[in-house]
Scaffold this active site. Structure first.
Site, PDB file in Angstrom:
ATOM      1  CE  LYS A 151      48.064  44.322  27.957  1.00  0.00           C
ATOM      2  NZ  LYS A 151      47.684  43.235  27.160  1.00  0.00           N
ATOM      3  CE1 TYR A 152      41.395  39.099  34.730  1.00  0.00           C
ATOM      4  CE2 TYR A 152      41.454  41.490  34.485  1.00  0.00           C
ATOM      5  CZ  TYR A 152      41.246  40.432  35.151  1.00  0.00           C
ATOM      6  OH  TYR A 152      41.001  40.385  36.591  1.00  0.00           O
TER       7      TYR A 152
END
Ligand SMILES: Nc1ncnc2c1ncn2[C@@H]1O[C@H](COP(=O)(O)OP(=O)(O)OP(=O)(O)O)[C@@H](O)[C@H]1O
Ligand SMILES: [Mg+2]
Ligand SMILES: [Mg+2]
Length: 752
Positions: free
Chosen positions: A400-401
């Site tokens: 999850k950037y």
């Protein structure tokens, strides 16, 4: 408890139905209209030498000077001579097929009245051109209305009239009601400076600039000042009455030109405004209509208007309200769903007028260049919760950037557009991405829509930089030569390829097509790092790795079952697993700042604390959730005070829910969203968040809230929703275990 179980029953359709029925049942009134009276709607010339007969049909030159900024409901009685002209002579009794409008109808136009009949009271039906005055009067009554349901019902009455008698005016009426000139993603803004408007008002009314300025300062609304100033306006020629389509066209023109011609056009339009038209015309130009109608209310009003239109002839006592209640709910849902994939009224409105509402989604398909509402995720608090949710389904975990969501579109002409989480057009912010966009393609690709996260990128160390670095990047007019913050795009989904929408396909198929048509370019375009596993230890380990890789945690998604791309939904098929929230709340909240408390001690001169609210999408209101005074640097407080100081309102908005004891020093328009973290959520006797969901009397509040950052990419209607708050509250371990700790009194932060 699953989120669906938290939903309250929707109250409004039945109430609205009641209004609707009252209005239809009362509509058998017979109208008396003077055939001559329609002349009153024509452009008139004041001439001293005009014959007495001519004078009798001429609108008095002083008509404006008699108009006050009075509410529609207190309509002033006409002078006897005018009244005579309308009613005494040649009185004809007419019913539905009336062909002329009387001044009385015009002056009394009130779509909020219980007796309003969308056809009979549409006084412009003979001309089939909607007067701007009818819209302005609608705005006026909406502005004076307290309850949101009534506001929506009023607007739906007006829309229904337009649908029935002047349907080609529906598009401009809708745009004018939300003060837009085009679909939001086109970003066409009016941008008329307040001083330009003041000068136009001075020129038209003969008042001096200092007076207008001081009045505006006093009243806080140039629209009202403009309307009141018209009292002094005298003119030889009364310009033609304004109509909705011309006003809309002219506003678009004003947006596109500049300099003296812009000023002239504003002046010409302003001179033609009558009574409350002046108020709303000026407010449109400023960019603040102040009637509290936003997108969701507007869509509901359109849906209700449509149902009213469909039943205008057959509404007899035999039709029970329940029948309409379901139809209203269904129409609203279909319209809102279609709008999520096609947020363009120029396309949607002709379609709802022409086709059955059930066909809307097919008639208004998604296409590149037009943003769709992104799919959203549910928070979770641990790997176990993820496995509880997904059971035996095949899942994939992706890093999850922490950057900025980007929906990247390419149309058949090769034009690229980039849209934010909030469907704003961010294309001009990323010329560097556009310049290098062909590197991404593999094989024959004409058009696409990809879903991705843009993150700041350290070119030398070849690593992801924190969100704070990305937020320093310039937003507008970015010159590719001057870019300091480099970015890398992490692609995680493909929604459309070469003319075909993929949203109904499963993630594994979409991913296969993504890998087939696109390729990675080091430091520029990457696929989100992913691991397909159903092993709990592997997920745990992958989570640790994602944190080492400068990510926030994982997104866990279904691959084959229940794995379509759900436009605009906060889906249970996408779960977020954030490292720093694993044990308590699960996620941060995004809240709207609705009030400010003056600072004391070191904070004197700025606000020292703020009142925050979540958004209740069902009742379309903001509900107070906490006071906040922690997490701000002195510089933050300065910035917030300056910004929010420009959005102070005299009183709380009618759609704010709060307890009197929370009354802030200043109320704000709901213009900014803040990301906030907290220790936990508790039931509150004071705050109103999610009231009626978890507890009938008490709302929910945050304990130890801390400011994290401004969410520029969310507007106030995208703030954390009341149902989400309730869900977060319910998911806390202590609540699950039914411990009493959650009912303790709130502990507010000190603001000093
Ligand atoms: N692999 C990924 N798949 C999906 N979304 C991702 C991925 N990596 C990063 N994201 C980002 O994570 C977001 C979801 O989590 P986040 O907590 O950041 O949501 P948000 O923007 O605060 O919105 P909300 O809190 O309303 O869900 C997505 O909108 C997207 O911007
Ligand atoms: Mg994020
Ligand atoms: Mg969030």
């Amino acid at each position: 408890m699953p989120p669906t179980a938290l939903r309250r029953r929707r109250k409004f359709p039945s109430k609205l139905c009641r209004c609707f029925f009252v209005s239809l049942l009362n509509s058998s009134t017979i109208y008396r209209i003077d055939a001559k009276a329609e002349l009153l709607d024509e452009p008139l010339i004041k001439s001293e030498s005009a014959s007495p007969e001519a004078k009798a049909n001429v609108e008095p030159m002083s008509v404006d000077s008699e108009e006050k900024a009075s509410p529609v409901k207190n309509v002033k009685k006409e002078p006897k001579d005018v009244e005579d002209r309308i009613t005494d002579k040649k009185v004809t009794t007419i019913g539905l097929n009336s062909t002329s409008a009387s001044k009385e109808d015009m002056e009394n136009y009130d779509p909020s009245a219980d007796s309003y009949h969308p056809l009979k009271n549409a006084y412009w039906k003979d001309k089939k051109v909607t007067p701007y005055l009818a819209l302005a009067r609608t705005f006026q009554v909406i502005e004076e209305t307290k309850g949101r349901l009534k506001m929506i019902d009023t607007l739906s009455n007006f829309f229904c009239s337009v649908m029935l008698v002047s349907p080609e005016d529906l598009v401009p009426s809708v745009y004018l009601s939300i003060n837009q000139l085009a679909p939001a993603y086109e970003g066409l803004e009016l941008g008329v400076a307040e001083t330009t408007l003041m000068k136009a008002i001075c020129k038209a009314t003969g008042r001096n600039l200092a007076h207008i300025k001081s009045q505006t300062h006093l009243i806080g609304d140039l629209g009202i000042v403009a309307e009141q100033s018209r009292v002094s306006q005298r003119m030889m020629f009364q310009p033609a009455p304004l109509n909705v389509r011309d006003v809309f066209r002219k506003l678009r023109e004003i947006a596109k030109i500049s300099g003296q011609s812009k000023m002239d056009l504003v002046y010409n339009m302003f001179v033609a405004c009558r009574s409350s038209e002046a108020r709303f015309f000026i407010r449109s130009l400023i960019g603040k209509l102040r009637i509290g109608i936003a997108e969701q209310s507007l869509l509901t009003a359109l849906a209700i208007g449509l149902v009213k239109k469909n039943h205008i002839d057959e509404c007899k006592a035999s039709k029970v309200p329940e029948v309409y209640k379901d139809e209203i709910a269904e129409t609203t849902l279909l319209l809102k769903t279609a709008y999520c994939q096609c947020p363009n009224y120029d396309i949607i409105i002709p379609a709802i007028l022409k086709y059955d509402i059930k066909e809307l989604q097919d008639r208004c398909p998604m296409h590149p260049g037009m943003p769709l509402r992104p799919m959203l995720a549910q928070p979770t608090k641990g790997v176990h919760e993820v496995f509880e949710r997904f059971g035996g389904m095949q899942i994939t975990c992706e890093w999850k950037y922490d950057g900025e969501r980007a929906q990247i579109h390419r149309n058949e002409k090769g034009e690229i557009s980039i849209f934010s989480r909030n469907s704003e057009n961010n294309t001009a912010k990323y010329p560097d991405l556009i310049a290098r966009s062909t590197g991404l393609l593999k094989g024959d690709v004409q058009s696409y829509i990809i879903d991705s996260e843009i993150v700041a990128w350290d070119v030398e160390r070849k690593q992801i930089l924190p969100f704070q670095v990305l937020s320093t990047r310039k937003r507008k007019n970015v010159d590719i030569e001057e870019i300091k913050v480099q970015v890398c795009v992490y692609i995680f989904d493909l929604l459309y390829i070469n003319g075909t929408a993929l949203v109904t396909k499963n993630l594994s198929e979409r991913r296969k097509l993504l890998l087939e048509h696109f390729q990675e370019v080091e430091g520029e375009w990457k696929f989100a790092t992913a691991l397909d596993t159903n092993d709990i230890d592997e997920v745990q380990q992958f989570l640790e790795e994602s944190i080492k890789g400068n990510c926030e945690g994982l997104m866990v998604k279904t691959l084959d079952e229940e794995a379509t791309y759900e436009i605009a939904k906060r889906s249970r098929n996408w779960l977020k697993l954030k490292k720093d929230y694993l044990s308590n709340v699960g996620d941060s909240l995004d809240l709207v700042v609705i009030g400010g408390y003056k600072g004391k001690g070191r904070r004197t001169g700025t606000y020292g604390g703020f009142l925050l609210a979540c958004y209740d999408t069902e009742n379309e209101e903001y509900q107070s959730i906490c006071k906040i005074g922690t997490g701000f640097t002195d510089e933050d407080l300065q910035t917030h005070s300056e910004f929010l100081g420009k959005h102070v309102t005299d009183t709380a908005k009618s759609y704010y829910r709060y307890d009197q004891s929370l009354e802030p020093d200043h109320w704000f328009e709901p213009v900014q969203v803040w990301e906030v973290k907290c220790a936990d959520l508790s039931l509150s006797p004071i705050h109103r968040a999610a009231i009626g969901i978890v507890d009938g009397e008490r709302g929910i509040s945050l304990r130890f809230p801390r400011f994290i950052r401004i969410r520029d990419d969310k507007n106030s209607e995208n703030a954390t929703d009341a149902n989400q708050v309730a869900h977060m509250y319910q998911s806390q371990d202590q609540v699950k275990n039914n411990q009493k700790s959650s009912t303790q009194m709130e502990m507010e932060d000190e603001f000093y």
